[in-house]
Design a protein around this motif. Sequence first.
Motif, PDB file in Angstrom:
ATOM      1  N   ASN A  70      -0.553  -1.467  10.311  1.00  0.00           N
ATOM      2  CA  ASN A  70      -1.237  -2.557   9.353  1.00  0.00           C
ATOM      3  C   ASN A  70      -0.495  -2.303   8.040  1.00  0.00           C
ATOM      4  O   ASN A  70      -1.220  -1.545   7.172  1.00  0.00           O
ATOM      5  CB  ASN A  70      -2.691  -2.729   9.286  1.00  0.00           C
ATOM      6  CG  ASN A  70      -3.005  -3.337  10.485  1.00  0.00           C
ATOM      7  OD1 ASN A  70      -2.987  -4.491  10.842  1.00  0.00           O
ATOM      8  ND2 ASN A  70      -3.910  -2.509  11.192  1.00  0.00           N
ATOM      9  N   PRO A  71       0.815  -2.371   7.926  1.00  0.00           N
ATOM     10  CA  PRO A  71       1.593  -2.113   6.667  1.00  0.00           C
ATOM     11  C   PRO A  71       1.072  -3.027   5.533  1.00  0.00           C
ATOM     12  O   PRO A  71       0.945  -4.111   5.758  1.00  0.00           O
ATOM     13  CB  PRO A  71       3.049  -2.107   6.939  1.00  0.00           C
ATOM     14  CG  PRO A  71       3.226  -3.347   8.052  1.00  0.00           C
ATOM     15  CD  PRO A  71       1.829  -3.058   8.879  1.00  0.00           C
ATOM     16  N   CYS A  72       1.180  -2.317   4.493  1.00  0.00           N
ATOM     17  CA  CYS A  72       0.758  -3.274   3.256  1.00  0.00           C
ATOM     18  C   CYS A  72       1.718  -2.610   2.045  1.00  0.00           C
ATOM     19  O   CYS A  72       1.589  -1.772   1.609  1.00  0.00           O
ATOM     20  CB  CYS A  72      -0.606  -2.866   2.731  1.00  0.00           C
ATOM     21  SG  CYS A  72      -1.157  -4.168   1.212  1.00  0.00           S
ATOM     22  N   TYR A  73       2.685  -3.536   1.780  1.00  0.00           N
ATOM     23  CA  TYR A  73       3.767  -3.034   0.894  1.00  0.00           C
ATOM     24  C   TYR A  73       3.228  -3.619  -0.572  1.00  0.00           C
ATOM     25  O   TYR A  73       2.805  -4.639  -0.766  1.00  0.00           O
ATOM     26  CB  TYR A  73       5.209  -3.970   1.141  1.00  0.00           C
ATOM     27  CG  TYR A  73       5.662  -3.799   2.612  1.00  0.00           C
ATOM     28  CD1 TYR A  73       6.271  -2.550   2.906  1.00  0.00           C
ATOM     29  CD2 TYR A  73       5.169  -4.486   3.516  1.00  0.00           C
ATOM     30  CE1 TYR A  73       6.890  -2.447   4.083  1.00  0.00           C
ATOM     31  CE2 TYR A  73       5.685  -4.169   4.879  1.00  0.00           C
ATOM     32  CZ  TYR A  73       6.358  -3.000   5.097  1.00  0.00           C
ATOM     33  OH  TYR A  73       6.837  -2.715   6.208  1.00  0.00           O
ATOM     34  N   ILE A  74       3.648  -2.621  -1.491  1.00  0.00           N
ATOM     35  CA  ILE A  74       3.293  -3.137  -2.808  1.00  0.00           C
ATOM     36  C   ILE A  74       4.530  -3.349  -3.850  1.00  0.00           C
ATOM     37  O   ILE A  74       5.276  -2.220  -3.701  1.00  0.00           O
ATOM     38  CB  ILE A  74       2.195  -2.044  -3.438  1.00  0.00           C
ATOM     39  CG1 ILE A  74       0.941  -1.829  -2.713  1.00  0.00           C
ATOM     40  CG2 ILE A  74       1.911  -2.301  -5.098  1.00  0.00           C
ATOM     41  CD1 ILE A  74      -0.011  -0.960  -2.914  1.00  0.00           C
ATOM     42  N   LEU A  75       4.759  -4.245  -4.451  1.00  0.00           N
ATOM     43  CA  LEU A  75       5.984  -4.543  -5.156  1.00  0.00           C
ATOM     44  C   LEU A  75       5.674  -4.984  -6.470  1.00  0.00           C
ATOM     45  O   LEU A  75       4.668  -5.872  -6.774  1.00  0.00           O
ATOM     46  CB  LEU A  75       6.796  -5.599  -4.499  1.00  0.00           C
ATOM     47  CG  LEU A  75       7.480  -5.208  -3.062  1.00  0.00           C
ATOM     48  CD1 LEU A  75       6.675  -6.003  -2.086  1.00  0.00           C
ATOM     49  CD2 LEU A  75       8.839  -5.565  -2.899  1.00  0.00           C
ATOM     50  N   GLY A  76       6.473  -4.839  -7.699  1.00  0.00           N
ATOM     51  CA  GLY A  76       6.153  -5.294  -8.839  1.00  0.00           C
ATOM     52  C   GLY A  76       6.958  -6.585  -8.956  1.00  0.00           C
ATOM     53  O   GLY A  76       7.733  -6.897  -8.128  1.00  0.00           O
ATOM     54  N   ASP A  77       6.602  -7.281 -10.018  1.00  0.00           N
ATOM     55  CA  ASP A  77       7.483  -8.609 -10.065  1.00  0.00           C
ATOM     56  C   ASP A  77       8.921  -8.083 -10.677  1.00  0.00           C
ATOM     57  O   ASP A  77       9.582  -7.614 -10.033  1.00  0.00           O
ATOM     58  CB  ASP A  77       6.885  -9.746 -11.262  1.00  0.00           C
ATOM     59  CG  ASP A  77       6.198  -8.939 -12.466  1.00  0.00           C
ATOM     60  OD1 ASP A  77       6.396  -7.840 -12.729  1.00  0.00           O
ATOM     61  OD2 ASP A  77       5.384  -9.805 -13.117  1.00  0.00           O
ATOM     62  N   ASP A  78       9.278  -8.519 -11.933  1.00  0.00           N
ATOM     63  CA  ASP A  78      10.572  -7.933 -12.687  1.00  0.00           C
ATOM     64  C   ASP A  78      10.196  -6.404 -13.314  1.00  0.00           C
ATOM     65  O   ASP A  78      10.919  -6.080 -13.857  1.00  0.00           O
ATOM     66  CB  ASP A  78      11.000  -8.855 -13.431  1.00  0.00           C
ATOM     67  CG  ASP A  78      10.137  -9.238 -14.552  1.00  0.00           C
ATOM     68  OD1 ASP A  78       9.038  -9.314 -14.573  1.00  0.00           O
ATOM     69  OD2 ASP A  78      10.635  -9.606 -15.689  1.00  0.00           O
ATOM     70  N   ARG A  79       8.877  -6.093 -13.179  1.00  0.00           N
ATOM     71  CA  ARG A  79       8.598  -4.912 -14.084  1.00  0.00           C
ATOM     72  C   ARG A  79       7.997  -3.883 -12.803  1.00  0.00           C
ATOM     73  O   ARG A  79       7.355  -4.438 -12.069  1.00  0.00           O
ATOM     74  CB  ARG A  79       7.734  -5.012 -15.125  1.00  0.00           C
ATOM     75  CG  ARG A  79       8.058  -5.934 -16.032  1.00  0.00           C
ATOM     76  CD  ARG A  79       7.227  -5.928 -17.285  1.00  0.00           C
ATOM     77  NE  ARG A  79       7.714  -6.945 -18.337  1.00  0.00           N
ATOM     78  CZ  ARG A  79       7.272  -7.166 -19.463  1.00  0.00           C
ATOM     79  NH1 ARG A  79       5.912  -6.761 -19.777  1.00  0.00           N
ATOM     80  NH2 ARG A  79       7.894  -8.009 -20.521  1.00  0.00           N
ATOM     81  N   ASP A  80       8.404  -2.490 -13.171  1.00  0.00           N
ATOM     82  CA  ASP A  80       7.886  -1.506 -12.073  1.00  0.00           C
ATOM     83  C   ASP A  80       6.384  -1.557 -12.199  1.00  0.00           C
ATOM     84  O   ASP A  80       5.930  -1.883 -13.531  1.00  0.00           O
ATOM     85  CB  ASP A  80       8.527  -0.365 -12.418  1.00  0.00           C
ATOM     86  CG  ASP A  80       9.934  -0.340 -11.869  1.00  0.00           C
ATOM     87  OD1 ASP A  80      10.141  -0.875 -10.865  1.00  0.00           O
ATOM     88  OD2 ASP A  80      10.781   0.556 -12.305  1.00  0.00           O
ATOM     89  N   PRO A  81       5.506  -0.841 -11.514  1.00  0.00           N
ATOM     90  CA  PRO A  81       3.863  -0.772 -11.811  1.00  0.00           C
ATOM     91  C   PRO A  81       3.886   0.158 -13.030  1.00  0.00           C
ATOM     92  O   PRO A  81       4.659   1.034 -13.173  1.00  0.00           O
ATOM     93  CB  PRO A  81       3.588   0.128 -10.144  1.00  0.00           C
ATOM     94  CG  PRO A  81       4.436  -0.316  -9.370  1.00  0.00           C
ATOM     95  CD  PRO A  81       5.902  -0.601  -9.840  1.00  0.00           C
ATOM     96  N   THR A  82       3.082  -0.251 -13.654  1.00  0.00           N
ATOM     97  CA  THR A  82       2.656   0.502 -14.958  1.00  0.00           C
ATOM     98  C   THR A  82       2.183   1.840 -14.667  1.00  0.00           C
ATOM     99  O   THR A  82       1.458   2.128 -13.574  1.00  0.00           O
ATOM    100  CB  THR A  82       1.615  -0.330 -15.908  1.00  0.00           C
ATOM    101  OG1 THR A  82       0.431  -0.362 -15.139  1.00  0.00           O
ATOM    102  CG2 THR A  82       2.104  -1.558 -16.186  1.00  0.00           C
ATOM    103  N   GLU A  83       1.724   2.772 -15.548  1.00  0.00           N
ATOM    104  CA  GLU A  83       1.207   4.143 -15.295  1.00  0.00           C
ATOM    105  C   GLU A  83      -0.092   4.041 -14.927  1.00  0.00           C
ATOM    106  O   GLU A  83      -0.677   4.651 -13.660  1.00  0.00           O
ATOM    107  CB  GLU A  83       1.312   4.833 -16.591  1.00  0.00           C
ATOM    108  CG  GLU A  83       2.237   5.530 -17.023  1.00  0.00           C
ATOM    109  CD  GLU A  83       2.397   6.444 -18.304  1.00  0.00           C
ATOM    110  OE1 GLU A  83       1.153   7.298 -18.426  1.00  0.00           O
ATOM    111  OE2 GLU A  83       3.605   6.953 -18.785  1.00  0.00           O
ATOM    112  N   GLU A  84      -1.072   2.867 -15.314  1.00  0.00           N
ATOM    113  CA  GLU A  84      -2.137   2.465 -14.762  1.00  0.00           C
ATOM    114  C   GLU A  84      -2.241   2.098 -13.362  1.00  0.00           C
ATOM    115  O   GLU A  84      -3.177   2.514 -12.570  1.00  0.00           O
ATOM    116  CB  GLU A  84      -3.018   1.513 -15.902  1.00  0.00           C
ATOM    117  CG  GLU A  84      -3.064   1.735 -17.248  1.00  0.00           C
ATOM    118  CD  GLU A  84      -1.918   1.975 -18.183  1.00  0.00           C
ATOM    119  OE1 GLU A  84      -0.904   1.613 -17.747  1.00  0.00           O
ATOM    120  OE2 GLU A  84      -2.218   2.557 -19.255  1.00  0.00           O
TER     121      GLU A  84
END
Lengths: 199, 199
Positions: free
Chosen positions: A145-159
């Motif tokens: 059960n993979p769950c991929y996490i992607l940003g929009d045009d910005r990478d994930p923030t520090e938070e």
Amino acid sequence: MIRFIILGHRAHTTADFKLEDICGGAGRLDILTRCVNSAFFLSHDLRRDVQLYLVMMGGDDAPKTIRFDGSVMKYLNPDERSTASLIRNALLKKLEPDREVISSPGVFVSRKSFEQLMDELSEECRFIYLRENGEDVREYEFPENPCYILGDDRDPTEEEEAIMAKYPYDTICLGPVSLHANHCMILVHNEMDRRKAGE
Amino acid sequence: MIRFIILGHRAHTTADFKLEDICGGAGRLDILTRCVNSAFFLSHDLRRDVQLYLVMMGGDDAPKTIRFDGSVMKYLNPDERSTASLIRNALLKKLEPDREVISSPGVFVSRKSFEQLMDELSEECRFIYLRENGEDVREYEFPENPCYILGDDRDPTEEEEAIMAKYPYDTICLGPVSLHANHCMILVHNEMDRRKAGE
């Protein structure tokens, strides 16, 4: 079940935008609509074993999470405008805390934050992040059960990275050049399709 | 140089459509705009070594071919609507026979038919078709100047296949499931990126 979480950092949570202006007025909603396309469309079918979560964090009513469920999806077309319309309809729904409501068949909306969503999915899923220094997807042993996490045009923030770090995860790399989120999704789907066909 | 030819079987050749109706009124122009996106966009750059040809065969002024040249491209955004606008502007250009005119930086338009385009490119390019029974792209030895030919939502017609059969070509397969043209383009780009990085 294959899941994708897309972090819409500026995506508007109120339906105060025009379908003619989804790039600007809606906080780069165009990016999210392309991710919906990549998640679900086959040549003459939809991928029924996919769930896509758009975590929308822009505007005055954030956060909201819109969930697209391939198993019950109807009225989804491949173009950006009609998908933006489905999303806008979901944003018009009256929401209560802690309850997901249906907007249209296969489209659900809630007040879930990224943190709540991660917490909810962490029991069933293995989280996967895309990083240039990750394991090559072609060598990667996919979880059930993979769950991929992607940003929009910005990478994930520090938070967001701090939230992600609370749970076990794998990191994979898709190739030598950095790509848009919707293009990355096509590449992971293709690798999973090949593995499944080779079983 | 990497080239893609997209056969827009119903794509309107007159600018008589609204940007709000590119799926219907413009003869599935939405499909062609997604192919433009796949051909050129990297995460923070454009692919400068790509030429994309949209062969538009619908409406009252067919055929027209719109050429997108990555090496001199400006004003290209990833969303469907703005790309449809570049295409509509190109369709408004006054055309003479046998002469390509510039519409905007990197966007050119002519009265070329599919047959004329194939004839023009046949000296420099190796044509490549995508077929379920083709060679796996991961085993394929890429030519120096590949030219991929893809249909919109319809496969090439018998007449188009007869034109294609006049020139040498290779057939490749991208995976076990049939995909939209713009998704196929992402997969061939990724394989070419990997080969180039491994050189």
